[in-house]
Design a protein around this motif. Structure first.
Motif, PDB file in Angstrom:
ATOM      1  N   LYS A  58       0.836  -1.217   0.000  1.00  0.00           N
ATOM      2  CA  LYS A  58       0.000   0.000   0.000  1.00  0.00           C
ATOM      3  C   LYS A  58       0.863   1.256   0.000  1.00  0.00           C
ATOM      4  O   LYS A  58       0.481   2.267  -0.577  1.00  0.00           O
ATOM      5  CB  LYS A  58      -0.947  -0.007   1.191  1.00  0.00           C
ATOM      6  CG  LYS A  58      -2.089  -0.977   1.017  1.00  0.00           C
ATOM      7  CD  LYS A  58      -3.005  -1.009   2.220  1.00  0.00           C
ATOM      8  CE  LYS A  58      -4.089  -2.059   2.019  1.00  0.00           C
ATOM      9  NZ  LYS A  58      -4.942  -2.226   3.190  1.00  0.00           N
ATOM     10  N   ARG A  59       2.048   1.183   0.607  1.00  0.00           N
ATOM     11  CA  ARG A  59       2.958   2.328   0.592  1.00  0.00           C
ATOM     12  C   ARG A  59       3.516   2.580  -0.812  1.00  0.00           C
ATOM     13  O   ARG A  59       3.979   3.672  -1.109  1.00  0.00           O
ATOM     14  CB  ARG A  59       4.096   2.106   1.584  1.00  0.00           C
ATOM     15  CG  ARG A  59       3.635   2.174   3.033  1.00  0.00           C
ATOM     16  CD  ARG A  59       4.804   2.189   3.991  1.00  0.00           C
ATOM     17  NE  ARG A  59       5.514   0.921   4.038  1.00  0.00           N
ATOM     18  CZ  ARG A  59       5.247  -0.082   4.868  1.00  0.00           C
ATOM     19  NH1 ARG A  59       4.258   0.037   5.727  1.00  0.00           N
ATOM     20  NH2 ARG A  59       5.954  -1.176   4.843  1.00  0.00           N
ATOM     21  N   LYS A  60       3.462   1.578  -1.663  1.00  0.00           N
ATOM     22  CA  LYS A  60       3.948   1.686  -3.041  1.00  0.00           C
ATOM     23  C   LYS A  60       2.784   1.648  -4.043  1.00  0.00           C
ATOM     24  O   LYS A  60       2.978   1.380  -5.219  1.00  0.00           O
ATOM     25  CB  LYS A  60       4.891   0.512  -3.355  1.00  0.00           C
ATOM     26  CG  LYS A  60       6.094   0.398  -2.470  1.00  0.00           C
ATOM     27  CD  LYS A  60       7.178   1.261  -2.985  1.00  0.00           C
ATOM     28  CE  LYS A  60       8.445   1.063  -2.148  1.00  0.00           C
ATOM     29  NZ  LYS A  60       9.519   1.861  -2.630  1.00  0.00           N
ATOM     30  N   SER A  61       1.581   1.903  -3.574  1.00  0.00           N
ATOM     31  CA  SER A  61       0.394   1.722  -4.422  1.00  0.00           C
ATOM     32  C   SER A  61       0.453   2.556  -5.704  1.00  0.00           C
ATOM     33  O   SER A  61      -0.004   2.092  -6.758  1.00  0.00           O
ATOM     34  CB  SER A  61      -0.889   2.016  -3.647  1.00  0.00           C
ATOM     35  OG  SER A  61      -0.940   3.361  -3.260  1.00  0.00           O
ATOM     36  N   GLY A  62       0.997   3.744  -5.648  1.00  0.00           N
ATOM     37  CA  GLY A  62       1.104   4.571  -6.856  1.00  0.00           C
ATOM     38  C   GLY A  62       1.996   3.922  -7.901  1.00  0.00           C
ATOM     39  O   GLY A  62       1.659   3.899  -9.088  1.00  0.00           O
ATOM     40  N   ILE A  63       3.105   3.381  -7.447  1.00  0.00           N
ATOM     41  CA  ILE A  63       4.029   2.698  -8.360  1.00  0.00           C
ATOM     42  C   ILE A  63       3.370   1.448  -8.928  1.00  0.00           C
ATOM     43  O   ILE A  63       3.472   1.160 -10.122  1.00  0.00           O
ATOM     44  CB  ILE A  63       5.344   2.334  -7.623  1.00  0.00           C
ATOM     45  CG1 ILE A  63       6.094   3.614  -7.233  1.00  0.00           C
ATOM     46  CG2 ILE A  63       6.223   1.426  -8.451  1.00  0.00           C
ATOM     47  CD1 ILE A  63       7.238   3.402  -6.277  1.00  0.00           C
ATOM     48  N   ILE A  64       2.676   0.705  -8.075  1.00  0.00           N
ATOM     49  CA  ILE A  64       2.017  -0.531  -8.512  1.00  0.00           C
ATOM     50  C   ILE A  64       0.913  -0.220  -9.519  1.00  0.00           C
ATOM     51  O   ILE A  64       0.769  -0.902 -10.530  1.00  0.00           O
ATOM     52  CB  ILE A  64       1.484  -1.328  -7.301  1.00  0.00           C
ATOM     53  CG1 ILE A  64       2.668  -1.832  -6.460  1.00  0.00           C
ATOM     54  CG2 ILE A  64       0.590  -2.467  -7.735  1.00  0.00           C
ATOM     55  CD1 ILE A  64       2.281  -2.408  -5.117  1.00  0.00           C
ATOM     56  N   GLN A  65       0.140   0.812  -9.262  1.00  0.00           N
ATOM     57  CA  GLN A  65      -0.934   1.184 -10.202  1.00  0.00           C
ATOM     58  C   GLN A  65      -0.374   1.549 -11.568  1.00  0.00           C
ATOM     59  O   GLN A  65      -0.992   1.253 -12.590  1.00  0.00           O
ATOM     60  CB  GLN A  65      -1.752   2.345  -9.654  1.00  0.00           C
ATOM     61  CG  GLN A  65      -2.731   1.939  -8.589  1.00  0.00           C
ATOM     62  CD  GLN A  65      -3.504   3.142  -8.056  1.00  0.00           C
ATOM     63  OE1 GLN A  65      -3.046   4.274  -8.113  1.00  0.00           O
ATOM     64  NE2 GLN A  65      -4.691   2.866  -7.541  1.00  0.00           N
ATOM     65  N   GLN A  66       0.787   2.189 -11.592  1.00  0.00           N
ATOM     66  CA  GLN A  66       1.390   2.605 -12.859  1.00  0.00           C
ATOM     67  C   GLN A  66       2.067   1.451 -13.604  1.00  0.00           C
ATOM     68  O   GLN A  66       2.282   1.539 -14.808  1.00  0.00           O
ATOM     69  CB  GLN A  66       2.424   3.717 -12.616  1.00  0.00           C
ATOM     70  CG  GLN A  66       1.818   4.998 -12.089  1.00  0.00           C
ATOM     71  CD  GLN A  66       0.771   5.562 -13.032  1.00  0.00           C
ATOM     72  OE1 GLN A  66       0.976   5.640 -14.234  1.00  0.00           O
ATOM     73  NE2 GLN A  66      -0.374   5.949 -12.489  1.00  0.00           N
ATOM     74  N   ALA A  67       2.396   0.365 -12.896  1.00  0.00           N
ATOM     75  CA  ALA A  67       3.067  -0.776 -13.529  1.00  0.00           C
ATOM     76  C   ALA A  67       2.103  -1.451 -14.511  1.00  0.00           C
ATOM     77  O   ALA A  67       0.893  -1.529 -14.274  1.00  0.00           O
ATOM     78  CB  ALA A  67       3.518  -1.778 -12.466  1.00  0.00           C
TER      79      ALA A  67
END
Length: 146
Positions: free
Chosen positions: A76-85
């Motif tokens: 969840k702390r990396k959710s922005g990065i994960i969404q963009q992947a």
């Protein structure tokens, strides 16, 4: 569009027909497996695959939403990065005479969790009658969903 003749001539056979295909924006290639008995494919299997190839974009939002809902606390702390992947399609399997599902998509996302480490989110999506029956995040995507 795949045909039985094209699969028999372009795919390799080892207990089923194996080949690759591409899905724009979802990786360089996706492995495709047609399960069969005695090298006999059924037209229904080809129809299921061709229909999926035409309509796969209609399932993307539901898969992406599932990934977002199942993130761990550290993810969840990396959710922005994960969404963009990019959502990568790894494997599609079309079984023969399976009562539970008629197509399986193994897909996932990879993201950098730190400077050196890359983590993966692996998803198995089972389809029945052109709709998603089950989606599960799992380590062993070869095992059926429950």
């Amino acid at each position: 569009m795949l045909t039985i003749e094209k699969i028999k001539s372009e795919f390799s056979y080892v207990g089923g027909y194996h080949g690759t295909d591409t899905f724009e924006g979802h990786g360089d290639f996706c492995e495709i497996y047609f399960r069969c008995k005695g090298q006999q494919l059924q037209q229904e299997q080809i129809d299921i695959y061709n229909q999926f190839k035409k309509s796969y974009k209609s399932y993307l939002q539901e898969i992406e939403s599932y990934i977002s809902r199942t993130l761990t606390n550290s993810e969840k702390r990396k959710s922005g990065i994960i969404q963009q992947a990019d959502l990568m399609f790894d494997v599609i399997e079309i079984p023969l005479d399976n009562n539970k599902y008629d197509l399986v998509l193994v897909c996932g996302k990879s993201y950098k969790s730190s400077f050196f480490f890359i983590r993966s989110i692996d998803i198995r999506v089972e389809f029945k009658n052109w709709s998603i029956k089950t989606i599960q995040r799992k380590k062993d995507t070869t095992e059926p969903n429950e």
